[in-house]
Design a protein around this motif. Sequence first.
Motif, PDB file in Angstrom:
ATOM      1  N   ILE A   1      -1.989  10.323  -8.241  1.00  0.00           N
ATOM      2  CA  ILE A   1      -1.555   9.878  -9.561  1.00  0.00           C
ATOM      3  C   ILE A   1      -0.099  10.261  -9.737  1.00  0.00           C
ATOM      4  CG2 ILE A   1      -1.729  10.248 -12.053  1.00  0.00           C
ATOM      5  CD1 ILE A   1      -4.640  10.777 -11.779  1.00  0.00           C
TER       6      ILE A   1
ATOM      7  N   GLN B   1       0.849  -1.187   0.000  1.00  0.00           N
ATOM      8  CA  GLN B   1       0.000   0.000   0.000  1.00  0.00           C
ATOM      9  C   GLN B   1       0.880   1.230   0.000  1.00  0.00           C
ATOM     10  OE1 GLN B   1      -3.585  -0.817   0.827  1.00  0.00           O
ATOM     11  NE2 GLN B   1      -3.964   1.077  -0.236  1.00  0.00           N
TER      12      GLN B   1
ATOM     13  N   PHE C   1     -11.970   8.016   0.036  1.00  0.00           N
ATOM     14  CA  PHE C   1     -10.701   7.462  -0.414  1.00  0.00           C
ATOM     15  C   PHE C   1      -9.736   8.584  -0.779  1.00  0.00           C
ATOM     16  CE2 PHE C   1     -11.676   3.037  -0.567  1.00  0.00           C
ATOM     17  CZ  PHE C   1     -13.035   2.965  -0.859  1.00  0.00           C
TER      18      PHE C   1
ATOM     19  N   ASP D   1      -0.144   5.985 -12.454  1.00  0.00           N
ATOM     20  CA  ASP D   1      -1.559   5.646 -12.436  1.00  0.00           C
ATOM     21  C   ASP D   1      -2.094   6.001 -11.055  1.00  0.00           C
ATOM     22  OD1 ASP D   1      -0.042   2.612 -12.453  1.00  0.00           O
ATOM     23  OD2 ASP D   1      -1.214   3.168 -10.680  1.00  0.00           O
ATOM     24  N   MET D   2      -3.395   5.862 -10.876  1.00  0.00           N
ATOM     25  CA  MET D   2      -4.000   6.309  -9.626  1.00  0.00           C
ATOM     26  C   MET D   2      -3.919   5.198  -8.586  1.00  0.00           C
ATOM     27  SD  MET D   2      -7.707   8.051  -8.928  1.00  0.00           S
ATOM     28  CE  MET D   2      -7.342   9.582  -9.793  1.00  0.00           C
ATOM     29  N   ARG D   3      -3.363   5.535  -7.424  1.00  0.00           N
ATOM     30  CA  ARG D   3      -3.260   4.611  -6.300  1.00  0.00           C
ATOM     31  C   ARG D   3      -4.162   5.099  -5.182  1.00  0.00           C
ATOM     32  NH1 ARG D   3       1.200   1.082  -6.929  1.00  0.00           N
ATOM     33  NH2 ARG D   3       1.778   1.267  -9.129  1.00  0.00           N
ATOM     34  N   PHE D   4      -4.846   4.157  -4.538  1.00  0.00           N
ATOM     35  CA  PHE D   4      -5.829   4.498  -3.528  1.00  0.00           C
ATOM     36  C   PHE D   4      -5.428   3.977  -2.147  1.00  0.00           C
ATOM     37  CE2 PHE D   4      -9.431   6.071  -5.964  1.00  0.00           C
ATOM     38  CZ  PHE D   4      -9.105   5.653  -7.240  1.00  0.00           C
ATOM     39  N   GLY D   5      -5.884   4.680  -1.125  1.00  0.00           N
ATOM     40  CA  GLY D   5      -5.840   4.149   0.216  1.00  0.00           C
ATOM     41  C   GLY D   5      -6.992   3.186   0.446  1.00  0.00           C
ATOM     42  N   ALA D   6      -6.998   2.580   1.634  1.00  0.00           N
ATOM     43  CA  ALA D   6      -8.020   1.577   1.955  1.00  0.00           C
ATOM     44  C   ALA D   6      -9.365   2.197   2.295  1.00  0.00           C
ATOM     45  CB  ALA D   6      -7.543   0.696   3.108  1.00  0.00           C
TER      46      ALA D   6
END
Lengths: 113, 111
Positions: B95, B2, B91, B98-103
């Motif tokens: 970017i 993560q 959330f 690419d786009m990374r998300f938290g939980a």
Amino acid sequence: DAGITQSPRHKVTETGTPVTLRCHQTENHRYMYWYRQDPGHGLRLIHYSYGVKDTDKGEVSDGYSVSRSKTEDFLLTLESATSSQTSVYFCATGLGQSLLGYTFGSGTRLTVV
Amino acid sequence: AQTVTQSQPEMSVQEAETVTLSCTYDTSESDYYLFWYKQPPSRQMILVIRQEAYKQQNATENRFSVNFQKAAKSFSLKISDSQLGDAAMYFCAYIDNDMRFGAGTRLTVKP
């Protein structure tokens, strides 16, 4: 978002069967993405496309394949569905690295039994 | 691994009060974009606010504002005058390639 249509919205399938999820956009965005959403993980990238017939793997690509034959359409295929692929799948489109971010479809809830 | 961390799985706020959702991230890029998305029970992903990493000034959108600390790689969301309609999953994302998300953080608003 009216510019991105995902189908189906819900699907229940059996282990071992092939499944194809569809994403159609009217945004004319070059980039298209498939994410899966699972509790405790947020959204994780499966595959993405940067143009017609140009695709690449994301963080969790095992067991999935994609195809993009037209700018508007991006297909996600589970060749042989497993219970671990039970999830909510989101399609997104965008202009790449941009302050505009991504536009998301309304998601497909897939249950593999 | 993560690369976006939201340390609060759940938060609760009284209607009309203020709440802050925390987010930290990890990237080696110097230029990138940060976002907060809201996901109500309808499942739709709604963009709440966005920030360019090279801009020092914190972004504001009506009752929503961010506290962006680039050196600390922190991007928290403040919701002022909380309303019942703010209840949702939130959330944090960025970017670079690419786009990374938290939980995600599930926000409950109490009347």
